[in-house]
Scaffold this motif. Structure first.
Motif, PDB file in Angstrom:
ATOM      1  N   LEU A 239      39.283  45.688  42.967  1.00 14.27           N
ATOM      2  CA  LEU A 239      39.283  44.316  42.475  1.00 14.27           C
ATOM      3  C   LEU A 239      37.868  43.860  42.136  1.00 14.27           C
ATOM      4  CD1 LEU A 239      41.852  42.718  44.945  1.00 14.27           C
ATOM      5  CD2 LEU A 239      42.228  43.322  42.553  1.00 14.27           C
ATOM      6  N   ALA A 240      36.898  44.284  42.941  1.00 14.98           N
ATOM      7  CA  ALA A 240      35.507  43.911  42.660  1.00 14.98           C
ATOM      8  C   ALA A 240      35.039  44.540  41.361  1.00 14.98           C
ATOM      9  CB  ALA A 240      34.608  44.341  43.815  1.00 14.98           C
ATOM     10  N   ARG A 241      35.403  45.785  41.115  1.00 12.67           N
ATOM     11  CA  ARG A 241      35.013  46.436  39.854  1.00 12.67           C
ATOM     12  C   ARG A 241      35.647  45.747  38.659  1.00 12.67           C
ATOM     13  NH1 ARG A 241      36.084  51.208  42.872  1.00 12.67           N
ATOM     14  NH2 ARG A 241      38.074  51.474  41.773  1.00 12.67           N
ATOM     15  N   SER A 242      36.905  45.323  38.818  1.00 12.54           N
ATOM     16  CA  SER A 242      37.612  44.732  37.681  1.00 12.54           C
ATOM     17  C   SER A 242      37.090  43.365  37.315  1.00 12.54           C
ATOM     18  CB  SER A 242      39.115  44.653  37.985  1.00 12.54           C
ATOM     19  OG  SER A 242      39.373  43.697  38.992  1.00 12.54           O
ATOM     20  N   THR A 243      36.443  42.677  38.267  1.00 14.51           N
ATOM     21  CA  THR A 243      35.937  41.337  37.978  1.00 14.51           C
ATOM     22  C   THR A 243      34.432  41.323  37.727  1.00 14.51           C
ATOM     23  OG1 THR A 243      35.673  40.915  40.360  1.00 14.51           O
ATOM     24  CG2 THR A 243      37.750  40.226  39.321  1.00 14.51           C
TER      25      THR A 243
END
Length: 249
Positions: A239-243
């Protein structure tokens, strides 16, 4: 405790099947059926059954409903814990891909970064709900929290319900985590069915979609807690990579 893998599969699969979320419309067979009837229904679970098939192949255990495989799938740990994530992902996607459809475009080899041969990975990694967390995340969070297997302690019992202490799933807008312990009543019997009719105060139990589905010993609690924390960490990294936003040059 269930004596066979088929019986354990039925106990854990009954609640979501009865609610219409997964598997064929045959909850009665899961609840009251013979071992062979349960086996016939289990083969029609498009989510759980491919995991058990791949786990059987990779471990050399002939029966996908062997108790060792079923327990490892639902609770983590055990024979599935040491399977190679990349190999497991490739084998699993070979079965899931043809039936997943275009909506499941996230089912790629990149899932190996968070893959594990258990239900917790299926909930957070394969199902799309963790990707739907956003501004209004109440429904995705509810699904994730209900679908994962939760461990709980029985604090009290009356004739018809128990009072449980357990940790819910929390989302702060950026990360998933387990919230502090909360207390909630839960019926022992739903629709005339009780997976653990003689549950007692002090016992550890498993909860799936708001229903009791089995007792847990300390090793099972430890394994379930460990795979849950691991999967939350893996999901949060994704999720951190996607945002993440590119840094201006």
């Amino acid at each position: 405790m269930p004596n066979s893998g088929a019986e354990m599969f039925a106990r854990y699969a009954y609640a979501p099947n009865r609610l219409g979320y997964c598997g064929p419309p045959d909850a009665v067979a899961l609840r009251d059926g013979s071992d062979e009837q349960v086996r016939a229904v289990a083969r029609r679970f498009s989510g759980a059954w491919p995991y058990l098939q791949v786990m059987a192949t990779m471990t050399g255990i002939a029966d996908p409903l062997d108790r060792r495989l079923v327990e490892s799938y639902w609770l983590g740990g055990g024979v599935g814990a040491t399977l190679d994530p990349a190999e497991f992902t490739a084998e699993l996607l070979a079965l899931l891909g043809p039936v997943a459809g275009g909506y499941w475009t996230h089912l790629t080899a990149q899932l190996a970064d968070e893959a594990a041969a258990n239900h917790c990975f299926h909930v957070f990694g394969v199902y799309p709900w963790s990707r739907l967390l956003g501004h209004d995340s109440r429904h995705p969070l509810h699904v994730l929290d209900s679908c994962r297997i939760t461990w709980a302690t029985v604090l009290d019992r009356t004739d018809g319900e128990v009072v449980l202490s357990y940790r819910r799933l929390d989302w702060d807008g950026q990360r998933l985590a387990l919230a502090p312990e909360t207390v909630q009543p839960m019926p022992i019997r739903v629709d005339g069915y009780a997976a653990v009719p003689d549950v007692s105060v002090g016992e550890r139990v498993a909860v799936h979609w708001g229903r009791l589905c089995g007792r847990l010993d300390e090793i099972q609690v430890r394994d379930l807690a460990a795979v849950t924390v691991r999967q939350l960490e893996a999901t949060n990294r994704r999720l951190a990579r996607s945002t993440a936003r590119p840094v201006p040059r």
